[in-house]
Design an enzyme around this catalytic site. Sequence first.
Site, PDB file in Angstrom:
ATOM      1  N   ARG A   1       0.817  -1.229   0.000  1.00 13.09           N
ATOM      2  CA  ARG A   1       0.000   0.000   0.000  1.00 13.09           C
ATOM      3  C   ARG A   1       0.845   1.271   0.000  1.00 13.09           C
ATOM      4  NH1 ARG A   1      -4.248  -0.143   4.528  1.00 13.09           N
ATOM      5  NH2 ARG A   1      -5.038   1.713   3.496  1.00 13.09           N
TER       6      ARG A   1
ATOM      7  N   GLN B   1      12.428 -15.027   6.300  1.00 14.03           N
ATOM      8  CA  GLN B   1      11.157 -15.745   6.167  1.00 14.03           C
ATOM      9  C   GLN B   1      10.868 -15.881   4.669  1.00 14.03           C
ATOM     10  OE1 GLN B   1       7.492 -13.710   7.195  1.00 14.03           O
ATOM     11  NE2 GLN B   1       6.507 -15.618   7.818  1.00 14.03           N
TER      12      GLN B   1
END
Length: 449
Positions: free
Chosen positions: A18, A78
Amino acid sequence: MAPRTCLTVVLAAGEGTRMKSDLPKVLHAAAGRTLVGHAIGAARGAGTDRLAVVVGPGREDVVAEVRKHAPEAQIFVQEDRRGTAHAVLQARAALEQPADDLLILFADTPLIEPETLARMREALAEGASVAVLGFHPENAEGYGRLIVENGLLTAIREDRDASADEKKIGFCNAGLMALAGKDALELLDGVGNANAKREFYLTDVVGLARAAGWKTVALEADEAEVQGVNTRAQLAAIEAVVQKKLRAAAMEGGVTLVAPETVFLSADTKFGRDILVEPHVFFGPGVTVEDGVTIRAYCHFEGAHIGKDVTIGPFARLRPGALLGAHTRIGNFVEIKNAVLENDVKVNHLAYVGDAHVGADANIGAGAITCNYDGARKHHTEIGAGAFVGVNSALVAPVTIGDGAYIGTGSVITKDVPADALAVARARQMVKEGWAAQRRKTHPKKDKS
Ligand code: UD1
Ligand code: CA
């Protein structure tokens, strides 16, 4: 009793779509410091002994930024985004050597105060297995709800998994969490992904701890402190909060800000005392200001050191590597870059000093310029102590002006000038008597009528 040890895991894997940016969210900055830099600062403020940071795959830029703030941090990647508990578990190697306290911070929630983290650690010291930070947002939509019964936290329900009744709860999860180190791995390994998003939710550790008969508590923080960043508008809101804090701290430390709301500071700006800052001044990263300095309106600084009792501005610019000695005077429309000015130097108007060393007491006249760039490379200019550089001189680097030398106005200096010499390098003035009167005769003005 020995003080409790603390391991902090910072989750910094968010891409932040965003933000509409090529930069990952955590590398956006507030007050000249990246969000991940702020989070690491908060971890330090909480008394962290060991720091682990979980980053997204291929994010060398985030790794480099983490290293800058915390060279000692353990960094984990990750690979797939499978939830907040999954993210924390990437730091398994760190979790396997548990500290007394485990703090889990989000890099996109950078305003968390050390005192709040200290309160969470206290809850652990008092026997809690899980301490969650809650707040009452104006609009609870999207947040996990904290379900509290008889003063104890019983569960956190993610917004999309909450029942209509649970959605009415105004007490929300800020995200950050503190876990008792000895229980943390067992709790995290127990988290499953049977939820609307098929993600491993960190928040599930609350239910797991309860099932094991361990104590879980919720503490409350101000909304301002746990604001997250998902959009540029939220980044600006964070900037405003940080600026307010920095201005207050500067004033508290002995700096007069005539119009505080017009002065912009960096998280690392360092001030002495008895400093006066007039309105509309911007401090970029890496600026130090010593005692007794006066900064007049509309200045822009970054990477600069301003020595004792300097007067600078209005409208002055200091770029990285500008080091001003004590009592230096820098006036309007002066730019200094990568230059050391020794004590008592004067550069009062309209000058550029770059890649230079200027000896004590030298005077640089209006419009004087160090021509440091030849289009390919930068070169050094040496200006001796007590030298006088006349108005509108161009010093073509590399060049040395000796101590006490004098440069005549309007000179273009391309060769070294010995100490105490006069150098004049401009066309000699020519005067032709009567020339103008003669020209008026041969070129009369046309009659305008
Ligand atoms: C989370 C909380 C929610 C809380 C909200 C506050 C969980 C499950 N939910 O929800 O209760 O109200 O924060 O803002 O914790 N992250 C990873 N890897 C992942 C997923 C997330 O590193 O796989 C990081 C994100 O970059 C972010 C943080 O964890 O920094 C939170 O993740 P996000 O997806 O924003 O959680 P929310 O849905 O906002
Ligand atoms: Ca979020």
